[in-house]
Design a protein around this motif. Structure first.
Motif, PDB file in Angstrom:
ATOM      1  N   ASN A  58       0.811  -1.219   0.000  1.00 42.41           N
ATOM      2  CA  ASN A  58       0.000   0.000   0.000  1.00 42.41           C
ATOM      3  C   ASN A  58       0.847   1.273   0.000  1.00 42.41           C
ATOM      4  N   LEU A  59       2.009   1.228  -0.613  1.00 45.65           N
ATOM      5  CA  LEU A  59       2.835   2.426  -0.754  1.00 45.65           C
ATOM      6  C   LEU A  59       2.266   3.284  -1.877  1.00 45.65           C
ATOM      7  N   SER A  60       2.036   4.544  -1.598  1.00 46.12           N
ATOM      8  CA  SER A  60       1.397   5.444  -2.557  1.00 46.12           C
ATOM      9  C   SER A  60       2.424   6.084  -3.485  1.00 46.12           C
ATOM     10  N   LEU A  61       2.233   5.876  -4.796  1.00 47.46           N
ATOM     11  CA  LEU A  61       3.092   6.539  -5.772  1.00 47.46           C
ATOM     12  C   LEU A  61       2.891   8.051  -5.747  1.00 47.46           C
ATOM     13  N   PHE A  66      12.375  -3.414  -2.247  1.00 47.36           N
ATOM     14  CA  PHE A  66      12.498  -4.866  -2.274  1.00 47.36           C
ATOM     15  C   PHE A  66      11.132  -5.475  -1.981  1.00 47.36           C
ATOM     16  N   ILE A  67      10.481  -5.954  -3.007  1.00 51.10           N
ATOM     17  CA  ILE A  67       9.127  -6.520  -2.917  1.00 51.10           C
ATOM     18  C   ILE A  67       8.173  -5.475  -2.336  1.00 51.10           C
ATOM     19  N   VAL A  68       7.767  -4.565  -3.181  1.00 49.43           N
ATOM     20  CA  VAL A  68       6.887  -3.462  -2.795  1.00 49.43           C
ATOM     21  C   VAL A  68       5.642  -3.497  -3.667  1.00 49.43           C
ATOM     22  N   TYR A  69       4.487  -3.307  -3.032  1.00 47.85           N
ATOM     23  CA  TYR A  69       3.213  -3.278  -3.745  1.00 47.85           C
ATOM     24  C   TYR A  69       2.620  -1.876  -3.606  1.00 47.85           C
ATOM     25  N   PHE A  70       2.532  -1.177  -4.740  1.00 45.11           N
ATOM     26  CA  PHE A  70       2.016   0.182  -4.711  1.00 45.11           C
ATOM     27  C   PHE A  70       0.493   0.176  -4.632  1.00 45.11           C
ATOM     28  N   ALA A  71      -0.048   1.218  -4.015  1.00 50.13           N
ATOM     29  CA  ALA A  71      -1.494   1.342  -3.871  1.00 50.13           C
ATOM     30  C   ALA A  71      -2.131   1.656  -5.219  1.00 50.13           C
ATOM     31  N   LEU A  72      -3.361   1.186  -5.413  1.00 51.96           N
ATOM     32  CA  LEU A  72      -4.113   1.466  -6.630  1.00 51.96           C
ATOM     33  C   LEU A  72      -4.820   2.805  -6.467  1.00 51.96           C
ATOM     34  N   GLU A  73      -4.419   3.789  -7.251  1.00 57.45           N
ATOM     35  CA  GLU A  73      -4.946   5.149  -7.106  1.00 57.45           C
ATOM     36  C   GLU A  73      -5.421   5.698  -8.447  1.00 57.45           C
ATOM     37  N   ASP A  93      17.163  14.976  -7.668  1.00 51.39           N
ATOM     38  CA  ASP A  93      18.390  14.583  -6.969  1.00 51.39           C
ATOM     39  C   ASP A  93      18.568  13.070  -6.885  1.00 51.39           C
ATOM     40  N   LEU A  94      17.686  12.304  -7.534  1.00 52.90           N
ATOM     41  CA  LEU A  94      17.743  10.847  -7.410  1.00 52.90           C
ATOM     42  C   LEU A  94      18.999  10.295  -8.078  1.00 52.90           C
ATOM     43  N   ALA A  95      19.840   9.641  -7.267  1.00 49.94           N
ATOM     44  CA  ALA A  95      21.086   9.078  -7.779  1.00 49.94           C
ATOM     45  C   ALA A  95      21.031   7.560  -7.866  1.00 49.94           C
ATOM     46  N   LEU A  96      20.195   6.923  -7.043  1.00 48.78           N
ATOM     47  CA  LEU A  96      20.135   5.464  -7.018  1.00 48.78           C
ATOM     48  C   LEU A  96      18.693   5.003  -6.889  1.00 48.78           C
ATOM     49  N   LEU A  97      18.290   4.116  -7.793  1.00 46.35           N
ATOM     50  CA  LEU A  97      17.003   3.435  -7.700  1.00 46.35           C
ATOM     51  C   LEU A  97      17.273   1.945  -7.817  1.00 46.35           C
ATOM     52  N   ALA A  98      17.078   1.215  -6.720  1.00 53.78           N
ATOM     53  CA  ALA A  98      17.307  -0.232  -6.693  1.00 53.78           C
ATOM     54  C   ALA A  98      15.969  -0.935  -6.522  1.00 53.78           C
ATOM     55  N   ILE A  99      15.660  -1.868  -7.424  1.00 54.14           N
ATOM     56  CA  ILE A  99      14.341  -2.491  -7.434  1.00 54.14           C
ATOM     57  C   ILE A  99      14.467  -4.007  -7.493  1.00 54.14           C
ATOM     58  N   THR A 100      13.777  -4.673  -6.580  1.00 60.90           N
ATOM     59  CA  THR A 100      13.589  -6.121  -6.637  1.00 60.90           C
ATOM     60  C   THR A 100      12.097  -6.379  -6.453  1.00 60.90           C
ATOM     61  N   VAL A 101      11.384  -6.463  -7.524  1.00 63.27           N
ATOM     62  CA  VAL A 101       9.931  -6.648  -7.542  1.00 63.27           C
ATOM     63  C   VAL A 101       9.227  -5.427  -6.945  1.00 63.27           C
ATOM     64  N   ALA A 102       8.738  -4.578  -7.804  1.00 62.34           N
ATOM     65  CA  ALA A 102       7.929  -3.428  -7.408  1.00 62.34           C
ATOM     66  C   ALA A 102       6.672  -3.458  -8.260  1.00 62.34           C
ATOM     67  N   ASP A 103       5.573  -3.871  -7.674  1.00 65.02           N
ATOM     68  CA  ASP A 103       4.331  -4.080  -8.411  1.00 65.02           C
ATOM     69  C   ASP A 103       3.512  -2.795  -8.451  1.00 65.02           C
ATOM     70  N   GLY A 104       3.280  -2.269  -9.657  1.00 61.35           N
ATOM     71  CA  GLY A 104       2.423  -1.106  -9.799  1.00 61.35           C
ATOM     72  C   GLY A 104       3.103   0.134 -10.331  1.00 61.35           C
ATOM     73  N   TRP A 105       4.378   0.054 -10.712  1.00 58.24           N
ATOM     74  CA  TRP A 105       5.053   1.231 -11.270  1.00 58.24           C
ATOM     75  C   TRP A 105       4.341   1.741 -12.520  1.00 58.24           C
ATOM     76  N   HIS A 106       3.792   0.830 -13.292  1.00 56.40           N
ATOM     77  CA  HIS A 106       3.169   1.227 -14.557  1.00 56.40           C
ATOM     78  C   HIS A 106       1.871   2.003 -14.343  1.00 56.40           C
ATOM     79  N   ASN A 107       1.404   2.096 -13.087  1.00 53.38           N
ATOM     80  CA  ASN A 107       0.160   2.817 -12.804  1.00 53.38           C
ATOM     81  C   ASN A 107       0.359   4.315 -12.635  1.00 53.38           C
ATOM     82  N   ILE A 108       1.583   4.804 -12.809  1.00 50.78           N
ATOM     83  CA  ILE A 108       1.814   6.242 -12.655  1.00 50.78           C
ATOM     84  C   ILE A 108       1.058   6.988 -13.754  1.00 50.78           C
ATOM     85  N   PRO A 109       0.123   7.884 -13.397  1.00 50.15           N
ATOM     86  CA  PRO A 109      -0.604   8.638 -14.429  1.00 50.15           C
ATOM     87  C   PRO A 109       0.344   9.543 -15.210  1.00 50.15           C
TER      88      PRO A 109
END
Length: 356
Positions: free
Chosen positions: A244-247, A262-269, A282-298
């Protein structure tokens, strides 16, 4: 004769120097202790007890060293809480008594770890009635910068108006988040995490959440939140097994420098219509191991025109470990660290390389 007198005077001066006490200034002692602490952190990471044992020894050297050593001995403390309101440990009571009796020690505390234990200790020696005045000192420490709250054995739920008096850690979280001194917070095995209140702490730059579910009330607050455009100070986010992490809330953390998911499920918004950019300059590092819902960014969150392909801002280092099927495109990635498992190689590797 003059030479003989001068020799005797010289020998006398040597004996006087040998008997004299050499007093080092506190500034020099602090520098020595700081270097010692840094050396132990480098050589023995994760073993702070080794450094503390040396500081206890140093505190026995001289009375003048005692207050200096206490600065390090009481810099971080741990409080163990049982789920039963009538149980506590002797260690907690002793620590509370020391802090109550020595106000200067309370000022030394910079970090608190609360461990919520779900197993009752069998020994009668550690079974004591939990008095409110006993634990109150841990909520009144004004110089706390780092707070860790961990639940051992099973998950607990944050209830601001419910069990705050019963367990104590609810009050501790509210108190230190509201005190606006926190720079680092770690939460583990907790549901209903009040993420908006936490991010509102003005100096909080590091947040680690593990095995947590965030509050469902976030989506209801987003329209008014974006109207105010709060400037969250968060720079480092480390999320492990989080639901339920909100994008859209992440979109308000424009100062983010590192994000480890690391294994994060984004909220459906999908029903939230907010016109605001989703940019991390300022983002220098983005490390991802299974992040469900990135494609839902409007697309409006990415600041792109209707019909354009949404893209995140430039990033210095992108680390992908395993699945990355939901990742949106980036404007630019300077460095890519890519790990593929054997199953991925044997199945759809070609399609994934096309996506990259």
């Amino acid at each position: 004769m003059p030479k003989s007198k001068s020799l005797r005077a010289y020998l006398k001066s040597l004996r006087t120097m040998n008997r004299a006490k050499i007093v080092l200034p506190n500034e020099l002692l602090y520098r020595i202790f700081d270097d010692l602490a840094a050396a132990y952190r480098y050589r023995h990471p994760g073993q702070p007890e080794l450094f503390l044992a040396n500081m206890r020894t140093c505190s026995l050297v001289a009375k003048s060293w005692v207050p200096l050593c206490r600065t390090y001995l009481f810099e971080k403390i741990q409080v163990d809480l049982y789920t039963s309101p009538t149980l506590d440990s002797v260690k907690n009571r002793r620590l509370a008594t020391i802090l109550n009796d020595h106000a200067n020690l309370a000022d030394c505390v910079r970090g608190i770890t609360f461990e919520i234990n779900h197993q009752i200790q069998p020994s009668d020696a550690v079974r004591e009635e939990l008095a409110k005045d006993h634990l109150s000192i841990f909520f009144q420490l004004s110089n706390v910068r780092t707070l860790d709250i961990r639940s051992k054995g099973k998950r607990v739920s944050y209830e601001p108006d419910g069990n705050a008096e019963k367990l104590g850690w609810h009050s501790c979280l509210d108190r230190h988040v509201g005190a606006e001194n926190l720079t680092s917070l770690l939460l583990s095995d907790i549901d209903n995490v009040p993420i908006l209140a936490i991010l509102s702490s003005p100096y909080l730059t590091r947040l680690t959440i593990s095995k947590c579910r965030l509050s469902d009330t976030v989506t209801l607050s987003l329209p008014s939140l974006y109207a105010k455009r709060p400037d969250y100070a968060l720079e480092h986010l480390d999320a492990h097994h989080v639901k339920n992490l909100s994008l859209l809330v992440l979109g308000l953390c424009s100062h983010l420098r590192t994000m480890k998911l690391f294994i994060v499920y984004f909220a459906l918004e999908s029903n939230v219509d907010i016109q605001a950019p989703f940019i991390f300059p300022d983002l220098a590092l983005l490390a991802i191991t299974v992040a469900d819902g990135w494609h839902n960014i409007p697309s409006q969150m990415l600041g792109t025109n209707p019909g354009d392909e949404p893209k995140l801002s430039d990033i210095a280092l992108l680390k992908i470990n395993g699945s990355f099927e939901d990742l949106p495109p980036f404007c630019a990635v300077q460095s890519l660290d890519f790990t593929v498992y054997q199953d991925d190689i044997e199945s759809r590797l070609e399609d994934k390389w096309v996506q990259i």
